[in-house]
Design a protein around this motif. Structure first.
Motif, PDB file in Angstrom:
ATOM      1  N   TYR A   1       1.529  -4.463   1.623  1.00 10.40           N
ATOM      2  CA  TYR A   1       1.814  -3.686   0.418  1.00 10.40           C
ATOM      3  C   TYR A   1       2.900  -4.411  -0.360  1.00 10.40           C
ATOM      4  CZ  TYR A   1      -1.172  -0.015   2.125  1.00 10.40           C
ATOM      5  OH  TYR A   1      -2.270   0.689   2.556  1.00 10.40           O
TER       6      TYR A   1
ATOM      7  N   TYR B   1      -5.060  -2.030  -7.734  1.00 14.18           N
ATOM      8  CA  TYR B   1      -4.333  -1.816  -6.495  1.00 14.18           C
ATOM      9  C   TYR B   1      -4.799  -0.567  -5.754  1.00 14.18           C
ATOM     10  CZ  TYR B   1      -0.909  -5.396  -7.659  1.00 14.18           C
ATOM     11  OH  TYR B   1      -0.302  -6.585  -7.922  1.00 14.18           O
TER      12      TYR B   1
ATOM     13  N   PHE C   1      -2.617  -0.936 -12.566  1.00  9.64           N
ATOM     14  CA  PHE C   1      -2.844   0.124 -11.579  1.00  9.64           C
ATOM     15  C   PHE C   1      -4.244   0.060 -10.982  1.00  9.64           C
ATOM     16  CE2 PHE C   1      -1.764   4.121  -9.694  1.00  9.64           C
ATOM     17  CZ  PHE C   1      -2.912   4.897  -9.701  1.00  9.64           C
TER      18      PHE C   1
ATOM     19  N   ALA D   1       3.036   5.035 -11.155  1.00 10.84           N
ATOM     20  CA  ALA D   1       3.163   3.581 -11.128  1.00 10.84           C
ATOM     21  C   ALA D   1       3.308   3.019 -12.535  1.00 10.84           C
ATOM     22  CB  ALA D   1       1.943   2.963 -10.460  1.00 10.84           C
TER      23      ALA D   1
ATOM     24  N   ALA E   1       1.861   0.059  -3.104  1.00 10.65           N
ATOM     25  CA  ALA E   1       0.685  -0.510  -3.750  1.00 10.65           C
ATOM     26  C   ALA E   1       0.292  -1.822  -3.093  1.00 10.65           C
ATOM     27  CB  ALA E   1       0.959  -0.730  -5.236  1.00 10.65           C
TER      28      ALA E   1
ATOM     29  N   ILE F   1      -3.383   2.443  -3.445  1.00 12.50           N
ATOM     30  CA  ILE F   1      -2.105   3.134  -3.295  1.00 12.50           C
ATOM     31  C   ILE F   1      -2.105   3.897  -1.984  1.00 12.50           C
ATOM     32  CG2 ILE F   1      -0.509   4.823  -4.254  1.00 12.50           C
ATOM     33  CD1 ILE F   1      -0.783   2.365  -6.004  1.00 12.50           C
TER      34      ILE F   1
END
Length: 123
Positions: free
Chosen positions: A110, A32, A29, A24, A98, A34
């Motif tokens: 998402y 989120y 990151f 990503a 994500a 995943i």
């Protein structure tokens, strides 16, 4: 620019293993969850596994429990899906996505999606 890039797909015999990676970039990151999804020809996209960034909790579809393992390396902004004991019915395009929510079930929750990687399991 937000990107999710999957890799690691390929052709494998039944009973074999593959490890998918989802790298990503372009967003925070750690904020989120995943998820991994898959879509076989003529079928709807379905959730396979997910890892929550908030507490590291994981989710697996019943069809992959005990065979697939999801993990995250936050230092590399990467989520992995280790797939063991693969079956022909695992054949599909695998996508990572994500979400700001904690592993939601609905695809529309998402925000970002990768382009997918093909997994083909021969019998």
């Amino acid at each position: 620019e937000v990107q999710l890039v999957e890799s690691g797909g390929g052709l494998v015999q039944a009973g074999g293993s593959l490890r998918l990676s989802c790298v990503a970039s372009g967003f925070t990151f750690d904020d989120y969850a995943i998820g991994w999804f898959r879509q076989a020809p003529g079928k709807e996209r379905e959730g396979v596994s997910c890892i929550s960034s908030s507490d590291g909790s994981t989710y697996y579809a019943d069809s992959v429990k005990g065979r697939f393992t999801i993990s995250s390396d936050n230092a590399k902004n990467t989520v992995y899906l280790q797939m063991n004991s693969l079956k022909p019915e695992d054949t599909a395009v695998y996508y990572c996505a994500a979400s700001l929510y904690s592993c939601p079930r609905e695809l529309y929750e998402y925000d970002y999606w990768g382009q997918g990687t093909q997994v083909t399991v021969s019998s």
